[in-house]
Design an enzyme around this catalytic site. Structure first.
Site, PDB file in Angstrom:
ATOM      1  N   SER A  37     -29.531  34.055 -16.286  1.00 61.93           N
ATOM      2  CA  SER A  37     -30.335  34.230 -17.298  1.00 61.93           C
ATOM      3  C   SER A  37     -29.583  34.235 -18.807  1.00 61.93           C
ATOM      4  O   SER A  37     -30.126  34.081 -19.702  1.00 61.93           O
ATOM      5  CB  SER A  37     -31.419  35.227 -17.434  1.00 61.93           C
ATOM      6  OG  SER A  37     -32.624  34.927 -16.664  1.00 61.93           O
TER       7      SER A  37
ATOM      8  N   LYS B 142     -32.238  40.688 -26.887  1.00 66.28           N
ATOM      9  CA  LYS B 142     -33.281  40.109 -25.937  1.00 66.28           C
ATOM     10  C   LYS B 142     -34.260  41.243 -25.914  1.00 66.28           C
ATOM     11  O   LYS B 142     -34.185  42.620 -25.775  1.00 66.28           O
ATOM     12  CB  LYS B 142     -32.674  39.998 -24.634  1.00 66.28           C
ATOM     13  CG  LYS B 142     -33.767  39.357 -23.552  1.00 66.28           C
ATOM     14  CD  LYS B 142     -32.772  39.044 -22.331  1.00 66.28           C
ATOM     15  CE  LYS B 142     -33.926  38.479 -21.317  1.00 66.28           C
ATOM     16  NZ  LYS B 142     -33.244  37.884 -20.126  1.00 66.28           N
TER      17      LYS B 142
ATOM     18  N   SER C 105     -33.555  33.153 -18.688  1.00 66.75           N
ATOM     19  CA  SER C 105     -34.817  33.720 -19.353  1.00 66.75           C
ATOM     20  C   SER C 105     -34.339  34.254 -20.878  1.00 66.75           C
ATOM     21  O   SER C 105     -35.155  34.471 -21.614  1.00 66.75           O
ATOM     22  CB  SER C 105     -35.255  34.944 -18.563  1.00 66.75           C
ATOM     23  OG  SER C 105     -34.303  36.076 -18.623  1.00 66.75           O
TER      24      SER C 105
HETATM   25  N1  GLN Z   1     -33.804  32.056 -13.628  1.00 68.87           N
HETATM   26  C1  GLN Z   1     -33.840  33.080 -12.756  1.00 68.87           C
HETATM   27  C2  GLN Z   1     -35.261  33.681 -12.329  1.00 68.87           C
HETATM   28  O1  GLN Z   1     -35.949  33.066 -12.832  1.00 68.87           O
HETATM   29  C3  GLN Z   1     -32.930  34.099 -13.197  1.00 68.87           C
HETATM   30  C4  GLN Z   1     -33.460  35.094 -14.166  1.00 68.87           C
HETATM   31  C5  GLN Z   1     -32.472  35.814 -14.743  1.00 68.87           C
HETATM   32  O2  GLN Z   1     -31.069  35.872 -14.538  1.00 68.87           O
HETATM   33  N2  GLN Z   1     -32.973  36.955 -15.500  1.00 68.87           N
HETATM   34  O3  GLN Z   1     -35.220  34.792 -11.789  1.00 68.87           O
END
Ligand code: GLN
Length: 478
Positions: free
Chosen positions: A175, A76, A151
């Site tokens: 994410s 990532k 994400s």
């Molecule tokens: N979707 C969640 C957020 O927007 C989790 C993001 C993540 O785990 N990095 O914060």
């Protein structure tokens, strides 16, 4: 080419000279090219991966190759790899190259993995659909009109489309698990403090964890054995010894499960996911596994608590991007203040800005007690309550997400609707517990979805063994 089912079988084939790492990398490079439209990769390390593959082929022939020799993985774009670009999919880190590698990257390279590229993600890992990347959206490989989740959307899309064997992601509030659910792959988040965060670009430090996206449980276990464990560069990593997870994934125990009323009866839960979930529980009960329900009175507090605390931490973590030390600097700025303000205004995208403002607000003098402090206290309650549930029960079982992948653009105008996609992944992130999304459901619209298991702190061994058991019973056979 035979379908990849796990590293052990692949390694046997390499050892028996049925195939080579170079061939494997070439296959992936062809597939990446064929599925360029997904936008899963921000950069592919083509020549370097091929060079490394040739070196590892020679090591295998000489009998001195590492434990994960030839495993092809993607990173990532918020995990540092020395001498390579890293941007967290943000314009503010445009052109920035890592000056050191993340601890996990060093450990994987020492065992001879091949890193094939860096994957697209939501900017600074803030998002649930991969639509917040400064480098364009990622498409779901199973239906390109839909989001891959976020994400770590690029990582999930790459593994789902079989563009690499496995990928690393980061999970702050879901994410890894949520995109894994949307793309039909396995997403694993370890216990907070099991894996070093050194070299992970920070979003919310008390939540962030690096984890894996894979096509099977065996690879999670093998990757974890290599990556986990104490690290002098990250004081939050536990010095507890790292078990050999791969040796216990076939253990069969009769576990106790608990499922949560508020999750199953959540108004946003897709009825098909609810039915499948009940069906799975019933089959497990019939096979002698004990499961019982419990109430989880904090479900409605999850999203507010997470978004107060995570944004507060983000506002502090992201203050380092000021156009001075790293990446993007505004061309028109003349004074110091202008440089900072304009670089940040031009470099950050709208969601990141929204979160920095929200985080700054909840930390501001007049509101600190009302928001930040209160959220900390609720976090403690949630932790205690969740850990208590796991005292008498081995695992919590719940859906990964209330629904399947949604259409590109569907939720972009409505941040609250987007935040709700995380409601079931946030609990374990708040409590720092290990959790996994297993691809165990298929919706009548053709899309996959995950069932999530949350384990006790540092009980990854049993979590992975139980996951393997579930995959053996319920996974779709191809
Ligand atoms: N979707 C969640 C957020 O927007 C989790 C993001 C993540 O785990 N990095 O914060």
């Amino acid at each position: 080419m035979q379908r990849y089912t796990g590293y052990t079988r692949y390694r046997e084939r390499l050892e028996q000279k049925e195939m080579t790492c170079v061939q494997q990398v070439n296959t992936f490079l062809d597939r990446i090219e064929g599925r360029k439209g997904l936008n899963a990769f921000l950069e592919v390390f083509e020549d370097e991966a091929l060079e490394r593959a040739a070196i590892i082929d020679a090591k295998i022939a000489a009998g001195n190759a590492g434990k994960l020799a030839g495993m092809v993985i993607a990173l990532k774009d918020n995990i540092c790899y020395k001498g390579h670009k890293v941007s967290a999919s943000s314009k503010i880190l445009q052109g920035f190259e890592s000056v050191y590698s993340a601890t996990v990257v060093e450990r994987l390279l020492a065992e001879d993995v091949i890193i094939i590229g860096r994957t697209n993600c939501d900017e600074f890992a803030m998002g649930s659909s991969n639509e917040n990347s400064a480098y364009g959206v990622v498409k779901n490989p199973l239906n390109e009109k839909l989001v891959p989740g976020g994400s770590s959307g690029g990582s999930a899309a790459a593994v789902s489309a079989r563009l690499c064997h496995a990928a690393l992601g980061s999970d702050t509030g879901g994410s890894i698990r949520q995109p894994a659910s949307f793309c039909g792959v396995t997403g694993f988040r370890p216990t907070y403090g099991r894996i070093s965060r050194h070299g992970l670009l920070a979003f919310a430090s008390s939540f962030d964890q690096i984890g894996t996206v894979t096509n099977n449980i065996e690879d999670v276990a093998l990757l974890m054995e290599v990556m986990a464990g104490k690290d002098e560069y990250d004081a939050t990593v536990s010095s507890k010894p790292v078990p050999l997870y791969s040796e216990s994934i076939n253990d069969l125990e009769k576990y106790n499960l608990v499922y949560l009323d508020e999750c199953i009866n959540h108004p946003g839960l897709d009825p098909e996911i609810k039915n499948r979930f009940k069906e799975i529980l019933k089959t497990l009960q019939e096979s002698g596994l004990e499961s019982k329900n419990a109430s989880f009175p904090y479900l409605d507090q999850m999203i507010p608590v997470y978004y107060v605390l995570a944004t507060a931490e983000a506002s502090s973590n992201l203050s380092r991007y000021a156009g001075m030390t790293y990446g993007y600097r505004s061309k028109d700025a003349k004074t110091l203040e202008e440089t900072i303000v304009q670089s940040r205004s031009e470099g950050f995208g709208p969601e990141v800005k929204r979160r920095i403002m929200l985080g700054t607000f909840v930390l501001s003098e007049g509101y600190y007690d009302a928001y930040y402090n209160k959220a900390q206290r609720v976090r403690r309650l949630i932790n205690n309550y969740t850990k208590n549930l796991l005292k008498d029960n081995d695992f919590l079982i719940l859906p990964t997400s209330p629904g399947v992948a949604f259409a590109l653009g569907e939720n972009t105008e409505d941040p609250i609707a987007m935040y709700l996609a995380d409601i079931f992944t946030i609990p374990s992130a708040i409590a720092g517990l290990p959790s996994i999304s297993l691809p165990l459901g298929w919706h009548s619209n053709g899309m996959p979805y995950g069932i999530q298991i949350i384990g006790r702190s540092f009980d990854e061994s049993r979590l992975l063994a139980f996951s393997n058991q579930l995959m053996n019973i319920f996974a779709r056979r191809e």
